[in-house]
Motif scaffolding. Structure first.
Motif, PDB file in Angstrom:
ATOM      1  N   GLY A  45      -0.227 -41.284  12.735  1.00  0.00           N
ATOM      2  CA  GLY A  45       1.065 -40.685  13.034  1.00  0.00           C
ATOM      3  C   GLY A  45       1.875 -40.335  11.804  1.00  0.00           C
ATOM      4  N   MET A  46       3.150 -40.718  11.831  1.00  0.00           N
ATOM      5  CA  MET A  46       4.064 -40.372  10.746  1.00  0.00           C
ATOM      6  C   MET A  46       3.666 -41.038   9.438  1.00  0.00           C
ATOM      7  SD  MET A  46       7.735 -40.446  12.782  1.00  0.00           S
ATOM      8  CE  MET A  46       7.581 -42.181  13.233  1.00  0.00           C
ATOM      9  N   GLY A  47       3.165 -42.281   9.507  1.00  0.00           N
ATOM     10  CA  GLY A  47       2.748 -42.978   8.294  1.00  0.00           C
ATOM     11  C   GLY A  47       1.562 -42.311   7.633  1.00  0.00           C
ATOM     12  N   LYS A  48       0.603 -41.874   8.435  1.00  0.00           N
ATOM     13  CA  LYS A  48      -0.557 -41.147   7.893  1.00  0.00           C
ATOM     14  C   LYS A  48      -0.115 -39.858   7.231  1.00  0.00           C
ATOM     15  CE  LYS A  48      -4.790 -38.774   9.377  1.00  0.00           C
ATOM     16  NZ  LYS A  48      -5.696 -38.506  10.534  1.00  0.00           N
TER      17      LYS A  48
ATOM     18  N   PRO B  67       0.619 -41.050  18.117  1.00  0.00           N
ATOM     19  CA  PRO B  67      -0.079 -41.895  19.098  1.00  0.00           C
ATOM     20  C   PRO B  67       0.869 -42.786  19.899  1.00  0.00           C
ATOM     21  CG  PRO B  67      -1.308 -41.819  17.051  1.00  0.00           C
ATOM     22  CD  PRO B  67      -0.007 -41.110  16.783  1.00  0.00           C
ATOM     23  N   MET B  68       1.924 -43.282  19.247  1.00  0.00           N
ATOM     24  CA  MET B  68       2.893 -44.122  19.956  1.00  0.00           C
ATOM     25  C   MET B  68       3.584 -43.322  21.060  1.00  0.00           C
ATOM     26  SD  MET B  68       6.241 -46.161  18.454  1.00  0.00           S
ATOM     27  CE  MET B  68       5.289 -47.195  17.331  1.00  0.00           C
TER      28      MET B  68
ATOM     29  N   ILE C 131       4.078 -41.224  26.852  1.00  0.00           N
ATOM     30  CA  ILE C 131       3.958 -40.071  27.753  1.00  0.00           C
ATOM     31  C   ILE C 131       2.892 -40.335  28.804  1.00  0.00           C
ATOM     32  CG2 ILE C 131       3.209 -37.659  27.877  1.00  0.00           C
ATOM     33  CD1 ILE C 131       4.485 -37.288  25.062  1.00  0.00           C
ATOM     34  N   ASN C 132       1.736 -40.764  28.360  1.00  0.00           N
ATOM     35  CA  ASN C 132       0.620 -40.994  29.290  1.00  0.00           C
ATOM     36  C   ASN C 132       0.883 -42.155  30.242  1.00  0.00           C
ATOM     37  OD1 ASN C 132      -0.748 -38.874  28.063  1.00  0.00           O
ATOM     38  ND2 ASN C 132      -1.864 -40.221  26.651  1.00  0.00           N
TER      39      ASN C 132
ATOM     40  N   PRO D 247       4.230 -35.061  12.962  1.00  0.00           N
ATOM     41  CA  PRO D 247       4.302 -36.070  11.898  1.00  0.00           C
ATOM     42  C   PRO D 247       4.598 -35.469  10.534  1.00  0.00           C
ATOM     43  CG  PRO D 247       2.469 -36.551  13.360  1.00  0.00           C
ATOM     44  CD  PRO D 247       3.003 -35.209  13.785  1.00  0.00           C
ATOM     45  N   GLU D 248       4.123 -34.258  10.294  1.00  0.00           N
ATOM     46  CA  GLU D 248       4.363 -33.612   8.996  1.00  0.00           C
ATOM     47  C   GLU D 248       5.838 -33.302   8.775  1.00  0.00           C
ATOM     48  OE1 GLU D 248       0.225 -33.492  10.049  1.00  0.00           O
ATOM     49  OE2 GLU D 248       1.986 -32.797  11.182  1.00  0.00           O
TER      50      GLU D 248
END
Length: 251
Positions: A16-19, A190-191, A196-197, A220-221
């Motif tokens: 996510g954002m960290g990646k 993913p969080m 959502i799912n 995320p970017e």
């Protein structure tokens, strides 16, 4: 002129954002320590950075456990050098009505989302103080600014991040260290996809984002770009700020 290469630490950097932030900081020329409880994910990010010619190290740690954080930071410092950029991104979510919350859940989430950020900042402070230069970027959340149903625990932790950011900015500014917060809106991570799912929002997410001035999920970017700006020399006279990256949702 490009910034001097430095050593950055990104917590929750496996996805996510960290990646995205880890990859962006590496693209800007920094060495990156990636700390996450998901070691395989963190190692994949580290491998991608190294394959691209950068320097990175993945370390497994539970951000809610001080000893593990201290050990991870020691490993990164020994492998890459003194840490002068910290992105406190690691967090867990919670969707619970007030009557369903219990003390153990409250303590565990606060231990990761809020105490974990304080511990990481405290552990890298000697490096930043010695350098007379530092950047601490704390990832908060727009729910902490506007509120959200069934998220009192999560938003309380992120509200604490915002308040801590402002106080540390005052405390650490004379040392040459800036402290700012990036406040994400609805970001496609993913969080968020788990929520959502799982049908955890009161209405379909499409209805939520349709009300935004920029009616789409953030990427995320988008967060990585904001973190990289606060980490740069160009942001040297900016501290104590909360930058909303939310498509205008929290205006």
């Amino acid at each position: 002129m490009a910034d001097a290469p430095r050593v950055a630490l990104v917590t929750g950097g496996a996805a996510g954002m960290g990646k995205a932030t880890s990859l962006k900081l590496a693209a800007d020329g920094h060495s990156v320590g990636i700390v996450d409880i998901d070691f395989d994910g963190a190692r994949a990010v580290s491998d991608a950075i190294v394959a691209g010619g950068g320097k990175a190290l993945a370390v497994r740690a539970d951000i809610g456990e001080r000893m593990q954080v201290e050990q991870a930071i020691t490993q990164i410092r020994e492998a890459l050098g003194p840490i002068t950029i910290l992105v406190n991104n690691a967090a867990v979510e919670n969707f619970s009505a007030l009557e369903d919350l219990d003390d153990a859940t409250w303590d565990r989430l606060m231990g990761i989302n809020l105490r974990g950020a304080y511990v990481a900042a405290q552990c890298v402070l000697p490096d930043m103080s010695a350098a007379g230069w530092g950047r601490i970027i704390n990832v908060s959340a727009f729910g902490a600014q506007i509120g959200a149903p069934n998220m009192a625990l999560y938003t309380a932790s992120k509200g604490g991040i915002i308040s801590m950011t402002r106080s540390l900015a005052i405390e650490l500014g004379p040392k040459g260290i800036t402290v700012n917060s990036v406040s994400p809106g609805f970001i496609d991570t993913p969080m968020a996809r788990r929520a959502i799912n799982g049908g955890l929002f009161p209405v379909p997410y499409e209805q939520i984002i349709a009300t935004y001035p920029i009616p789409r999920l953030g990427q995320p970017e988008d967060i990585a770009a904001a973190c990289a700006f606060f980490a740069s020399d160009a942001a040297g006279y900016i501290t104590g700020q909360v930058l909303g990256v939310n498509g205008g949702a929290a205006m």
